[in-house]
Scaffold this active site. Structure first.
Site, PDB file in Angstrom:
ATOM      1  N   HIS A 235       0.823  -1.211   0.000  1.00 34.29           N
ATOM      2  CA  HIS A 235       0.000   0.000   0.000  1.00 34.29           C
ATOM      3  C   HIS A 235       0.862   1.269   0.000  1.00 34.29           C
ATOM      4  O   HIS A 235       2.031   1.251   0.375  1.00 34.29           O
ATOM      5  CB  HIS A 235      -0.926   0.018   1.216  1.00 34.29           C
ATOM      6  CG  HIS A 235      -0.181   0.011   2.529  1.00 34.29           C
ATOM      7  ND1 HIS A 235       0.401   1.148   3.074  1.00 34.29           N
ATOM      8  CD2 HIS A 235       0.090  -1.000   3.381  1.00 34.29           C
ATOM      9  CE1 HIS A 235       0.980   0.839   4.207  1.00 34.29           C
ATOM     10  NE2 HIS A 235       0.819  -0.456   4.422  1.00 34.29           N
TER      11      HIS A 235
ATOM     12  N   GLU B 253      -1.887  -7.300   7.174  1.00 31.64           N
ATOM     13  CA  GLU B 253      -0.580  -7.255   7.809  1.00 31.64           C
ATOM     14  C   GLU B 253      -0.552  -8.219   9.006  1.00 31.64           C
ATOM     15  O   GLU B 253      -1.605  -8.650   9.499  1.00 31.64           O
ATOM     16  CB  GLU B 253      -0.306  -5.812   8.267  1.00 31.64           C
ATOM     17  CG  GLU B 253       1.025  -5.579   8.971  1.00 31.64           C
ATOM     18  CD  GLU B 253       2.216  -5.896   8.079  1.00 31.64           C
ATOM     19  OE1 GLU B 253       2.571  -7.111   8.014  1.00 31.64           O
ATOM     20  OE2 GLU B 253       2.779  -4.979   7.468  1.00 31.64           O
TER      21      GLU B 253
END
Length: 215
Positions: free
Chosen positions: A10, A83
């Protein structure tokens, strides 16, 4: 038939800039992160993807929005692409985590595969198993195709090790910049049937932070 996967971390967030551990906390892109997402979309304009997958956290979703709009895809959001859960470390800077949890930080820094973060975090071994599972599932579902995956720095660390055979506890000797392009390929059902095509390509970017604070 093989499957090519383009992995994109990202774009930048305010917590990335502060070197603050995000984990599962849902932090949006900052202004620079949005610009990086648009640049990544332009950098991938010549590529054709058969599918797109994305972490369900908004920093990944916002990054994917720019890319898939340009590529004409509808992404599938998957919590398995999140994550690593950093437990009590989440929301702390690396320095704060080191000061507040010195013994736990030592295990974290040494990449102890069995170490579990306090307060509900994942061990590196558990995290790697999760990422192996989702990448194999995606690769098998799109044999002969090319797939986009928008995700997080820790996920890319595991993907690089999967593709190169580097052990989980080995020090990281590769970069994981925000919004860079990382290509791996799956060749079959064996755990060793992965290869690295290209890593950390960022010709489309003017500036990007690495996933670790000292890199």
């Amino acid at each position: 038939m093989s499957t090519r996967i383009c992995l994109v971390r990202h774009g930048e967030t305010a917590w990335n800039a502060e070197r603050r551990l995000q984990g599962h906390i849902d932090i949006p892109l900052n202004e620079k992160g949005h610009a990086q997402a648009r640049a990544t979309a332009a950098g991938l304009a010549g590529e054709r993807f058969s599918a797109a997958y994305c972490s369900d956290l908004q920093r990944a979703r916002q990054t994917a929005d720019s890319i898939v709009t340009r590529c004409g895809l509808a992404p599938e959001f998957d919590a398995q692409l999140r994550e690593r859960h950093y437990g009590a470390f989440q929301s702390l800077t690396y320095d704060e985590a080191r000061a507040r949890f010195p013994e736990a930080y030592r295990h974290f820094e040494s990449r102890d595969p069995a170490f579990v973060f306090p307060d509900g975090g994942e061990s590196l071994r558990e995290f790697a198993a999760r990422i192996h599972d989702v990448l194999h599932r995606i690769a098998r579902a799109h044999q002969g195709g090319q797939v986009l995956v928008v995700t997080h720095g820790g996920v890319l660390d595991i993907a690089h090790r999967l593709a190169t055979g580097k052990p989980l506890d080995a020090p990281r000797d590769f970069t994981i910049p925000n919004a860079a392009l990382n290509w791996i390929e799956w060749h079959g059902d064996s755990a060793t049937d992965w290869s690295l095509i290209a890593w950390a390509r960022q010709d489309h970017l003017t500036d990007s932070l690495d996933e670790l604070p000292d890199a």
